[in-house]
Enzyme design. Structure first.
Site, PDB file in Angstrom:
ATOM      1  N   GLU A   1       1.046  -1.491   0.115  1.00 35.67           N
ATOM      2  CA  GLU A   1       0.221   0.064   0.477  1.00 35.67           C
ATOM      3  C   GLU A   1       0.669   1.104   0.359  1.00 35.67           C
ATOM      4  OE1 GLU A   1      -0.696   2.240   3.187  1.00 35.67           O
ATOM      5  OE2 GLU A   1      -0.692   0.904   4.569  1.00 35.67           O
TER       6      GLU A   1
ATOM      7  N   LYS B   1      -3.696  -0.556  14.092  1.00 36.28           N
ATOM      8  CA  LYS B   1      -3.146   0.439  14.907  1.00 36.28           C
ATOM      9  C   LYS B   1      -3.510   0.496  16.730  1.00 36.28           C
ATOM     10  CE  LYS B   1      -3.650   3.070  11.136  1.00 36.28           C
ATOM     11  NZ  LYS B   1      -3.924   3.252   9.798  1.00 36.28           N
TER      12      LYS B   1
HETATM   13  N1  PSU Z   1      -0.998   1.376   8.671  1.00 34.96           N
HETATM   14  C1  PSU Z   1      -0.020   2.028   9.095  1.00 34.96           C
HETATM   15  N2  PSU Z   1       0.201   3.372   8.982  1.00 34.96           N
HETATM   16  C2  PSU Z   1      -0.690   3.681   8.065  1.00 34.96           C
HETATM   17  C3  PSU Z   1      -1.604   3.561   7.576  1.00 34.96           C
HETATM   18  C4  PSU Z   1      -1.385   2.467   7.706  1.00 34.96           C
HETATM   19  O1  PSU Z   1       1.661   1.234   9.586  1.00 34.96           O
HETATM   20  O2  PSU Z   1      -0.494   4.967   7.411  1.00 34.96           O
HETATM   21  C5  PSU Z   1      -2.547   3.555   6.476  1.00 34.96           C
HETATM   22  C6  PSU Z   1      -3.366   3.139   5.615  1.00 34.96           C
HETATM   23  O3  PSU Z   1      -2.935   2.959   4.425  1.00 34.96           O
HETATM   24  C7  PSU Z   1      -5.062   2.620   6.596  1.00 34.96           C
HETATM   25  C8  PSU Z   1      -5.113   3.771   7.213  1.00 34.96           C
HETATM   26  O4  PSU Z   1      -5.408   1.733   5.131  1.00 34.96           O
HETATM   27  O5  PSU Z   1      -4.247   4.523   7.424  1.00 34.96           O
HETATM   28  C9  PSU Z   1      -6.954   3.785   7.735  1.00 34.96           C
HETATM   29  O6  PSU Z   1      -7.176   5.413   7.707  1.00 34.96           O
HETATM   30  P1  PSU Z   1      -8.891   5.335   8.174  1.00 34.96           P
HETATM   31  O7  PSU Z   1      -7.900   5.237   9.897  1.00 34.96           O
HETATM   32  O8  PSU Z   1      -8.743   6.645   8.175  1.00 34.96           O
HETATM   33  O9  PSU Z   1      -9.734   4.203   8.015  1.00 34.96           O
END
Ligand code: PSU
Ligand code: MN
Length: 326
Positions: free
Chosen positions: A42, A174
């Site tokens: 990603e 996370k």
């Molecule tokens: N994992 C990481 N750092 C990130 C992300 C994931 O170590 O920045 C990103 C991924 O792209 C994930 C996104 O899909 O954060 C999720 O964002 P939200 O919580 O706004 O859905």
């Protein structure tokens, strides 16, 4: 970068429309055509998850880790309004340094493409693109999930993973999320979650998130067999292999909890909402921990890329055998 040859079948599930909508890097297209292992990566972590210049350094290290495991890396991103599957080093550098890159979830893709934008794709968007391109395995750091604190914020990653029959290698969700609620919503959407070499569900910087993993897989072959069983049933969701952060960079649950509390309160006080929350909190965690969350983040991303390469090789091996001609 050249475009795939006319009429090229870039994957068994990719239809004609998608072949025209995506630009698949020739090395990736050739590997897919030959049934060789490919790992999607990603790019929202590059544009929004890590500070410069660490973001580019980690993105290149993840690609190198995939190659060391015998697979071809395919970093997914939107570049000048085009979905790219596999980036040149130059395109990756431009993405990492782009001044106004978007964070592209699946819902954002139409607007980004119509407007000629450049952006990093989230876990959910990348899983959908990678599967549509015919890629079986995808590596990331931590998936999005259910946010804490009573604000209604549930990552689209959870829904998207229920609709992309791919294998996603991550380190759980996370640390800033409500892990129990995140596991519940993954169950709701039919996502198959396995702890990789562990009975516990990892929490990103922390190896044990305090909850049991719904199932366990030991090694790449185990995960590949689960993914093939899923495919045999025609189930629509992802297999999520949750790999603990490497022990040397793992952080203790208690200290992370204190930083997360502070960072989420700061985000609320600053009025940060929606897609901006995750990048804001990750940035505050880096500052509050004196960079230790960044070291853990780097270590788990590179390790997950290597594990994904091994799983992709195992999947390619099993898929090859299942033809019955060997
Ligand atoms: N994992 C990481 N750092 C990130 C992300 C994931 O170590 O920045 C990103 C991924 O792209 C994930 C996104 O899909 O954060 C999720 O964002 P939200 O919580 O706004 O859905
Ligand atoms: Mn969100």
């Amino acid at each position: 970068m050249v475009e795939p040859a006319q009429g090229y079948n870039c994957g068994m599930r990719a239809d004609r429309g998608l072949r025209e909508a995506f630009r698949i890097h020739p090395e990736v297209a050739a590997a897919l055509a030959d049934g060789r292992p490919v790992v999607a990566l990603e790019s929202a972590v590059v544009t929004h998850g890590l500070p410069r210049p660490l973001n580019l350094e980690v993105a290149l290290a993840m690609e190198a880790a995939v190659r060391s495991a015998g697979a071809v890396p395919a970093t997914v991103a939107v570049v000048d309004g085009v979905v790219r599957v596999g980036l040149t080093d130059e395109a990756l550098r431009r993405l990492a340094e782009a001044p106004a890159a978007r964070k592209c979830g699946r819902r954002d893709l139409p607007v980004a493409l119509a407007g000629g934008a450049t952006g990093g794709t989230t876990v959910g968007a990348t899983a959908w693109i990678a599967h549509a391109a015919g890629i079986a395995v995808f590596a990331t750091g931590g998936i999005g999930g259910v946010h804490r604190g009573g604000v209604f914020d549930v990552s689209a990653d959870l829904v998207d993973l229920g609709r992309a029959p791919i294998t996603v290698v991550c380190s759980g969700a996370k640390s800033l999320l409500d892990l129990a609620a995140t596991l519940e919503v993954l169950e709701t959407h039919g996502v198959t979650v396995v702890g990789y070499g562990t009975d516990r569900f990892p929490a990103f910087y922390v190896a044990d998130g305090g909850l049991a993993a719904p199932a366990r897989a030991d090694g790449p072959g185990d995960v590949a067999r689960v993914a093939l069983a899923r495919d045999g049933l025609g189930l629509p969701g992802a297999v999520l292999a949750a790999v603990p952060v490497p022990a040397a960079q793992a952080l203790a649950a208690g200290e992370v909890e204190a930083w997360v509390d502070a960072a989420t309160h700061e985000a609320a006080a600053a009025g940060v909402v929606g897609p901006a929350v995750t990048p804001y909190v990750l940035g505050r965690l880096a500052a509050l921990s004196g960079g230790r969350t960044l070291a853990a983040n780097r270590a788990l991303l590179v390790n997950n890329a290597a594990v994904a390469g091994e799983i992709a090789a195992a999947v390619a091996g099993l898929a090859g055998r299942s033809t019955g001609y060997d």
